[in-house]
Design a protein around this motif. Structure first.
Motif, PDB file in Angstrom:
ATOM      1  N   HIS A  69      -2.112  -4.061   5.147  1.00  0.00           N
ATOM      2  CA  HIS A  69      -2.015  -3.808   6.606  1.00  0.00           C
ATOM      3  C   HIS A  69      -3.112  -3.376   7.266  1.00  0.00           C
ATOM      4  CE1 HIS A  69      -2.575   0.520   5.743  1.00  0.00           C
ATOM      5  NE2 HIS A  69      -2.608   0.544   4.586  1.00  0.00           N
ATOM      6  N   CYS A  75      -6.269  -0.078   6.947  1.00  0.00           N
ATOM      7  CA  CYS A  75      -6.127   0.557   5.590  1.00  0.00           C
ATOM      8  C   CYS A  75      -7.039   1.452   4.997  1.00  0.00           C
ATOM      9  CB  CYS A  75      -5.903  -0.681   4.418  1.00  0.00           C
ATOM     10  SG  CYS A  75      -5.294   0.116   2.833  1.00  0.00           S
ATOM     11  N   CYS A  83       0.805  -1.097   0.127  1.00  0.00           N
ATOM     12  CA  CYS A  83      -0.108   0.047   0.059  1.00  0.00           C
ATOM     13  C   CYS A  83       1.014   1.151   0.160  1.00  0.00           C
ATOM     14  CB  CYS A  83      -0.892  -0.023   1.340  1.00  0.00           C
ATOM     15  SG  CYS A  83      -2.006   1.414   1.246  1.00  0.00           S
ATOM     16  N   ASP A  94       0.207   3.745   1.776  1.00  0.00           N
ATOM     17  CA  ASP A  94       0.268   4.464   3.165  1.00  0.00           C
ATOM     18  C   ASP A  94       1.532   4.687   3.707  1.00  0.00           C
ATOM     19  OD1 ASP A  94      -0.098   4.341   5.999  1.00  0.00           O
ATOM     20  OD2 ASP A  94      -1.975   3.791   5.761  1.00  0.00           O
ATOM     21  N   GLY A 114      -4.093   0.566  -1.449  1.00  0.00           N
ATOM     22  CA  GLY A 114      -4.829  -0.511  -1.496  1.00  0.00           C
ATOM     23  C   GLY A 114      -4.264  -1.762  -2.077  1.00  0.00           C
TER      24      GLY A 114
HETATM   25 ZN    ZN Z   1      -3.409   0.867   2.798  1.00  0.00          ZN
END
Ligand code: ZN
Length: 238
Positions: free
Chosen positions: A144, A147, A91, A93, A116
């Motif tokens: 993770h 998310c 991801c 993130d 994602g």
């Molecule tokens: Zn994520």
């Protein structure tokens, strides 16, 4: 056209031809031959050994005992080639940093990141390059906890929200996992959708012909799913 412009165009054309020729030529060459003048390949290991290295690195990271690295060491050697031990679908993130989470250095991981952690055409092509030409024996689809992309997709689909810009593309890519999670009727919809998203993309890669599916069938490459817990730093296989 001025002379300078003409020279510039010719140079550009030569460069383009050279690059195209190298790429086409490279398609017929094994990974090692494609990367001439390279340091010793570190990734001529089994998929299981590569996974072991990642999990050991994650154990170091989670216990706050990551290796002290000299990032300048091997810098010149790395300039001629790369031999990643694993490809990652992670991801985007900001709290998930694959090299840190697995305590690996530059040149060790070949990372595709998208919010994602799903596989689209560009991501698949990148991983095909990593498998066929860089010789990486392992791919990890790394989801993770908490998310935001998965959580937002659940909400958008449930409430029928129209998102602006290109965000609907993310929703469309994550939707298959949400559909599967709904059928499972789990109490924690986000956790279930996160798991389904990882597994869905693992299966997608395993079946991705003609390159990755072939390497998987021959046992040369393994695709596994991992779940990174932001709160503990630990990765568990799922
Ligand atoms: Zn994520």
């Amino acid at each position: 056209m001025c002379d300078q412009h003409a020279v510039s165009l010719t140079r550009r054309r030569l460069l383009a031809t050279g690059l195209a020729g190298a790429f086409v030529g490279g398609l017929a060459l094994p990974a090692a031959a494609l990367q001439s003048g390279s340091p010793a390949a570190q990734n001529t290991i089994s998929p299981d050994d590569a996974l072991k290295r990642l999990l050991e690195g994650n154990a170091r990271y989670a216990s706050n005992s990551s290796q002290n690295r000299d990032y300048s060491a091997g810098r010149v050697a790395r300039s001629s080639a790369q031999y990643p031990i694993a490809g990652l679908v992670s991801c985007a993130d900001a709290r998930v940093a694959p090299e840190l989470a697995f305590d690996q250095g530059p040149g060790d991981l070949f990372v595709v990141r998208v919010a994602g952690n799903f596989v689209n055409g560009d991501g698949l092509a990148s991983l095909e390059y990593g498998v066929k030409f860089l010789g990486m024996p392992l791919i990890v689809v790394l989801g993770h906890s908490n998310c935001g992309a998965v959580a937002a997709t659940i909400k958008v689909l449930k409430d029928g929200i129209a998102l602006p810009g290109h965000l609907p593309q993310l929703v469309a890519a994550i939707k298959p996992a949400i559909d599967r999670a709904e059928k499972a009727k789990a109490s924690d919809a986000l956790a279930e959708a996160t798991l389904q998203n990882i597994r869905y993309n693992v299966r997608k890669l395993e079946k991705a012909g003609p390159i990755i599916a072939d390497f998987v069938a021959k046992g040369k490459v393994k695709v596994v799913g991992g779940l990174y817990d932001i709160a503990t730093g630990r990765v568990s296989l799922v």
